[in-house]
Design a protein around this motif. Structure first.
Motif, PDB file in Angstrom:
ATOM      1  N   THR A   1     -13.095   7.388  -2.226  1.00 54.05           N
ATOM      2  CA  THR A   1     -13.084   5.891  -2.748  1.00 54.05           C
ATOM      3  C   THR A   1     -12.136   4.967  -2.125  1.00 54.05           C
ATOM      4  O   THR A   1     -10.953   5.165  -2.595  1.00 54.05           O
ATOM      5  CB  THR A   1     -13.284   5.959  -4.227  1.00 54.05           C
ATOM      6  N   VAL A   2     -12.390   4.125  -1.362  1.00 49.25           N
ATOM      7  CA  VAL A   2     -11.528   3.037  -0.866  1.00 49.25           C
ATOM      8  C   VAL A   2     -11.571   1.899  -1.783  1.00 49.25           C
ATOM      9  O   VAL A   2     -12.567   1.398  -2.326  1.00 49.25           O
ATOM     10  CB  VAL A   2     -11.821   2.472   0.570  1.00 49.25           C
ATOM     11  N   SER A   3     -10.302   1.478  -2.404  1.00 51.05           N
ATOM     12  CA  SER A   3     -10.488   0.241  -2.927  1.00 51.05           C
ATOM     13  C   SER A   3     -10.308  -0.952  -1.949  1.00 51.05           C
ATOM     14  O   SER A   3      -9.750  -0.994  -1.261  1.00 51.05           O
ATOM     15  CB  SER A   3      -9.072   0.281  -3.941  1.00 51.05           C
ATOM     16  N   ILE A   4     -11.458  -1.800  -2.316  1.00 53.88           N
ATOM     17  CA  ILE A   4     -11.260  -3.023  -1.764  1.00 53.88           C
ATOM     18  C   ILE A   4     -10.697  -4.221  -2.323  1.00 53.88           C
ATOM     19  O   ILE A   4     -11.126  -5.471  -2.172  1.00 53.88           O
ATOM     20  CB  ILE A   4     -12.493  -3.420  -1.041  1.00 53.88           C
ATOM     21  N   VAL A   5     -10.117  -4.004  -3.564  1.00 57.96           N
ATOM     22  CA  VAL A   5      -9.406  -4.727  -4.184  1.00 57.96           C
ATOM     23  C   VAL A   5      -8.065  -5.179  -3.549  1.00 57.96           C
ATOM     24  O   VAL A   5      -6.895  -4.624  -3.775  1.00 57.96           O
ATOM     25  CB  VAL A   5      -9.068  -4.522  -5.605  1.00 57.96           C
ATOM     26  N   ASN A   6      -8.072  -6.222  -2.804  1.00 56.00           N
ATOM     27  CA  ASN A   6      -6.853  -6.900  -2.005  1.00 56.00           C
ATOM     28  C   ASN A   6      -6.055  -5.617  -1.565  1.00 56.00           C
ATOM     29  O   ASN A   6      -4.825  -5.209  -1.456  1.00 56.00           O
ATOM     30  CB  ASN A   6      -5.875  -7.187  -3.178  1.00 56.00           C
ATOM     31  N   ALA A   7      -6.816  -4.784  -0.781  1.00 55.42           N
ATOM     32  CA  ALA A   7      -6.277  -3.756   0.156  1.00 55.42           C
ATOM     33  C   ALA A   7      -5.484  -4.227   1.303  1.00 55.42           C
ATOM     34  O   ALA A   7      -5.543  -5.421   1.625  1.00 55.42           O
ATOM     35  CB  ALA A   7      -7.339  -2.731   0.820  1.00 55.42           C
ATOM     36  N   ASP A   8      -4.617  -3.385   1.619  1.00 55.16           N
ATOM     37  CA  ASP A   8      -3.541  -3.664   2.934  1.00 55.16           C
ATOM     38  C   ASP A   8      -4.485  -3.806   4.057  1.00 55.16           C
ATOM     39  O   ASP A   8      -5.280  -2.940   4.437  1.00 55.16           O
ATOM     40  CB  ASP A   8      -2.457  -2.585   2.992  1.00 55.16           C
ATOM     41  N   SER A   9      -3.890  -4.736   4.984  1.00 55.59           N
ATOM     42  CA  SER A   9      -4.359  -4.759   6.244  1.00 55.59           C
ATOM     43  C   SER A   9      -3.137  -4.649   7.261  1.00 55.59           C
ATOM     44  O   SER A   9      -2.170  -4.747   6.714  1.00 55.59           O
ATOM     45  CB  SER A   9      -5.062  -6.139   6.553  1.00 55.59           C
ATOM     46  N   TYR A  10      -3.335  -4.731   8.661  1.00 56.14           N
ATOM     47  CA  TYR A  10      -2.325  -4.388   9.593  1.00 56.14           C
ATOM     48  C   TYR A  10      -2.481  -5.415  10.778  1.00 56.14           C
ATOM     49  O   TYR A  10      -3.362  -5.816  11.097  1.00 56.14           O
ATOM     50  CB  TYR A  10      -2.435  -3.008  10.067  1.00 56.14           C
ATOM     51  N   ASP A  11      -1.258  -5.576  11.462  1.00 51.60           N
ATOM     52  CA  ASP A  11      -1.522  -6.338  12.641  1.00 51.60           C
ATOM     53  C   ASP A  11      -1.833  -5.498  13.802  1.00 51.60           C
ATOM     54  O   ASP A  11      -2.121  -4.232  13.385  1.00 51.60           O
ATOM     55  CB  ASP A  11       0.002  -7.129  13.049  1.00 51.60           C
ATOM     56  N   ALA A  12      -1.801  -6.143  14.812  1.00 48.31           N
ATOM     57  CA  ALA A  12      -2.422  -5.442  16.258  1.00 48.31           C
ATOM     58  C   ALA A  12      -1.373  -4.152  16.490  1.00 48.31           C
ATOM     59  O   ALA A  12      -1.781  -3.242  17.101  1.00 48.31           O
ATOM     60  CB  ALA A  12      -2.226  -6.661  17.505  1.00 48.31           C
ATOM     61  N   GLU A  13      -0.027  -4.291  15.836  1.00 55.23           N
ATOM     62  CA  GLU A  13       0.776  -3.133  16.210  1.00 55.23           C
ATOM     63  C   GLU A  13       0.750  -2.112  15.123  1.00 55.23           C
ATOM     64  O   GLU A  13       1.748  -1.239  14.975  1.00 55.23           O
ATOM     65  CB  GLU A  13       2.322  -3.740  16.386  1.00 55.23           C
ATOM     66  N   GLY A  14      -0.287  -2.497  14.034  1.00 53.84           N
ATOM     67  CA  GLY A  14      -0.353  -1.580  13.229  1.00 53.84           C
ATOM     68  C   GLY A  14       0.707  -1.669  12.072  1.00 53.84           C
ATOM     69  O   GLY A  14       0.807  -0.679  11.052  1.00 53.84           O
ATOM     70  N   ARG A  15       1.293  -2.721  11.792  1.00 54.29           N
ATOM     71  CA  ARG A  15       2.242  -3.061  10.936  1.00 54.29           C
ATOM     72  C   ARG A  15       1.669  -3.723   9.660  1.00 54.29           C
ATOM     73  O   ARG A  15       0.663  -4.486   9.767  1.00 54.29           O
ATOM     74  CB  ARG A  15       3.258  -3.918  11.240  1.00 54.29           C
ATOM     75  N   TYR A  16       1.869  -3.263   8.521  1.00 55.24           N
ATOM     76  CA  TYR A  16       1.285  -3.878   7.242  1.00 55.24           C
ATOM     77  C   TYR A  16       1.857  -5.430   7.254  1.00 55.24           C
ATOM     78  O   TYR A  16       2.850  -6.042   7.547  1.00 55.24           O
ATOM     79  CB  TYR A  16       2.107  -3.215   6.250  1.00 55.24           C
ATOM     80  N   VAL A  17       0.473  -6.211   6.857  1.00 51.75           N
ATOM     81  CA  VAL A  17       0.691  -7.678   6.698  1.00 51.75           C
ATOM     82  C   VAL A  17       0.922  -7.976   5.304  1.00 51.75           C
ATOM     83  O   VAL A  17      -0.148  -7.764   4.538  1.00 51.75           O
ATOM     84  CB  VAL A  17      -0.593  -8.124   7.421  1.00 51.75           C
ATOM     85  N   PRO A  18       2.008  -8.483   5.025  1.00 47.75           N
ATOM     86  CA  PRO A  18       2.313  -8.880   3.506  1.00 47.75           C
ATOM     87  C   PRO A  18       1.139 -10.280   3.135  1.00 47.75           C
ATOM     88  O   PRO A  18       1.081 -11.025   3.899  1.00 47.75           O
ATOM     89  CB  PRO A  18       3.649  -9.361   3.599  1.00 47.75           C
ATOM     90  N   GLN A  19       0.752  -9.870   1.843  1.00 47.99           N
ATOM     91  CA  GLN A  19       0.052 -11.207   1.344  1.00 47.99           C
ATOM     92  C   GLN A  19       0.962 -12.331   0.779  1.00 47.99           C
ATOM     93  O   GLN A  19       1.048 -12.381  -0.133  1.00 47.99           O
ATOM     94  CB  GLN A  19      -0.929 -10.453   0.295  1.00 47.99           C
ATOM     95  N   VAL A  20       0.849 -13.017   1.565  1.00 50.09           N
ATOM     96  CA  VAL A  20       1.912 -14.321   1.351  1.00 50.09           C
ATOM     97  C   VAL A  20       0.994 -15.455   1.303  1.00 50.09           C
ATOM     98  O   VAL A  20       0.081 -15.739   2.281  1.00 50.09           O
ATOM     99  CB  VAL A  20       2.941 -14.645   2.736  1.00 50.09           C
ATOM    100  N   TYR A  21       1.046 -16.396   0.487  1.00 48.21           N
ATOM    101  CA  TYR A  21      -0.091 -17.384   0.232  1.00 48.21           C
ATOM    102  C   TYR A  21       0.706 -19.043   0.545  1.00 48.21           C
ATOM    103  O   TYR A  21       1.904 -19.232   0.052  1.00 48.21           O
ATOM    104  CB  TYR A  21      -0.304 -17.554  -1.035  1.00 48.21           C
TER     105      TYR A  21
END
Length: 472
Positions: A43-63
């Motif tokens: 089961t993948v959680s899609i509740v604010n799951a992590d995403s990544y940039d083109a280099e595979g680095r985690y993208v912090p959720q900044v608003y």
């Protein structure tokens, strides 16, 4: 121990072992992909799951949005990108084995937008949609649109019957299973009703039997029920397996997958799990959702408990016993409380709890100046992560995006704390673990007593599934 055989679920035969979805970067594509590869349903959680940039680095959720509504649109975009990324990872790691499900909270902010965005962006990668934390009437319609199965999470036969009669009956073939989540034993948010005593856990068997009987009344004789909450080893559930009264049964494991090599939680969190004692995880009602939730009793929860204990009722005019005047805030606006409560307030002020904060219930709580500033800052920074939030008074449905009540300082920003603990780094530290919310099922104390984890052993997902299959 009875043999644990495959079960028909979502149109294929899989092991009757489901990985429970845990939101905000805990049930990831890596953990769920390995669970599916072992033959069960990851089961993948899609509740604010992590995403990544083109280099595979985690993208912090900044608003950056100036309004809460603008920030919610950013949150939805983050969630869709993260859900797609995690679904791709899970699909690749599963190697075509088992099932990959996506889990979302119906009362998450923008839930339908997130579900639709992820399913459109990850076609064919997700086999089932699991959803709870509310009454997801639209779940069957969304599943039908994308040709996948759906798995509602309920805590009573009554809740499922309401869902079936209102909408699920329109898509009976898409119902892959019904998840019964025990409201006393499962981790995270639970579905206790106002008539149920949080201190008096009920035997799940009669409740699940009632669910099966309701399902049979709708012609759902072979649709599996997934038992979730309090499941540790299957020998303790042997009477449920191949039980003709219950029909097809699968078992969901939410807490045990926290302690695997593929689990993304910080090592400090994993070490903490190995030290828990019975009673260290309990139900509380501090969540901004209004639901009960099950979490580790750490300083974070104890601070919240202290806020509610340092609480007095007030009136805006002297009435009855409320005759003791008290000035609230920088302007010293006068309210009235009882003489006994005024004495309590004097003692709290001597301990440093000098800031009074109003609640929606005509009470004041007393906190330190530092905590008051933190609470106010968190309320202002609300990004609409829930459809409705008691803590910030946000509502995505209400006029001017407000629930019409005063923001409640007895609660907390759930998005902030879950992001903080999930992203504490590979090691993390005890301070982060102490001062953030640690969800867990009430059986989490068993990590310390189960010989499988002797000497701090942390299994792979495959090793955990193999162990579960032994029944021990």
């Amino acid at each position: 121990m009875k043999a644990i055989n495959a079960i028909r679920m979502g149109g294929v035969d899989v092991l009757p072992l489901i990985e429970g979805g845990k939101g905000v970067s805990v049930s990831t594509g890596i953990s769920s992909g390995h669970w599916a590869a072992a033959g069960g349903a990851g089961t993948v959680s899609i509740v604010n799951a992590d995403s990544y940039d083109a280099e595979g680095r985690y993208v912090p959720q900044v608003y950056h949005g100036r309004s809460r509504r603008e920030r919610q649109q950013e949150l939805i975009a983050y969630a869709i990108a993260g859900g797609i990324a995690q679904a791709r990872i899970a699909h690749d790691l599963s190697g075509g084995r088992g099932r990959v499900h996506a889990n979302i909270l119906w009362e998450m902010g923008g839930a339908e937008d997130v579900i639709m965005g992820v399913l459109e962006g990850a076609p064919g990668l997700i086999h089932g949609l699991t959803c709870g934390a509310g009454m997801p009437y639209r779940l069957s319609d969304i599943a039908a649109r994308f040709g996948i199965h759906y798995y509602p999470i309920v805590s009573s036969a009554r809740a499922f019957s309401a869902l079936w009669k209102r909408s699920f009956h329109k898509n009976p073939d898409g119902l892959g299973g019904v998840v019964y989540e025990d409201p006393w034993r499962a981790g995270g948010h639970n579905g206790l009703s106002n008539s149920e005593n949080p201190l008096n856990p009920e035997d799940p068997f009669p409740r699940v039997l009632a669910l099966r009987q309701a399902m049979r009344g709708f012609g759902l004789h072979e649709t599996p029920i997934v038992m979730a909450g309090g499941v540790w080893c299957l020998e303790e559930w042997e009477d449920w397996i191949d039980n003709p009264e219950l029909g097809p049964i699968a078992f969901q494991f939410g807490t045990r997958p926290l302690l695997t090599q593929e689990s993304p939680i910080p090592d400090a969190w994993k070490r903490r799990l190995l030290t828990l004692k019975k009673g260290d995880v309990f139900l509380n009602r501090f969540s901004p959702t209004g639901f009960y939730s099950s979490a580790v009793n750490n300083p974070f929860l104890r601070e919240l408990q202290g806020r509610s204990e340092r609480q007095v009722a007030y009136s805006t005019e002297p009435v009855g016993e409320h005759t003791a005047a008290y000035g609230v805030g920088a302007r010293g606006r006068q309210v009235f409380m009882t003489e006994a409560d005024r004495e309590h307030v004097r003692l709290w002020e001597l301990e440093g709890y000098t800031e009074a904060m109003r609640t929606p219930d005509s009470t004041l709580i007393f906190v330190t100046p530092e905590k008051a500033r933190e609470i106010l800052a968190d309320q202002v920074a609300c990004m609409g992560c829930l459809s409705e939030c008691r803590f910030s008074n946000w509502s995505q449905r209400g006029p001017e995006y407000s629930n019409g009540h005063r923001a409640d300082p007895r609660s907390f920003c759930i998005q902030k704390t879950l992001q903080a603990i999930a992203h504490a780094g590979p090691e993390g530290d005890d301070g982060v673990m102490d001062n953030n919310l640690m969800f867990g099922g009430t059986n989490a104390w068993r990590f310390a007593t189960d010989p499988f984890y002797a000497n701090g052993f942390v299994p792979t997902v495959g090793q955990l599934v193999d162990r579960i299959m032994t029944g021990r």
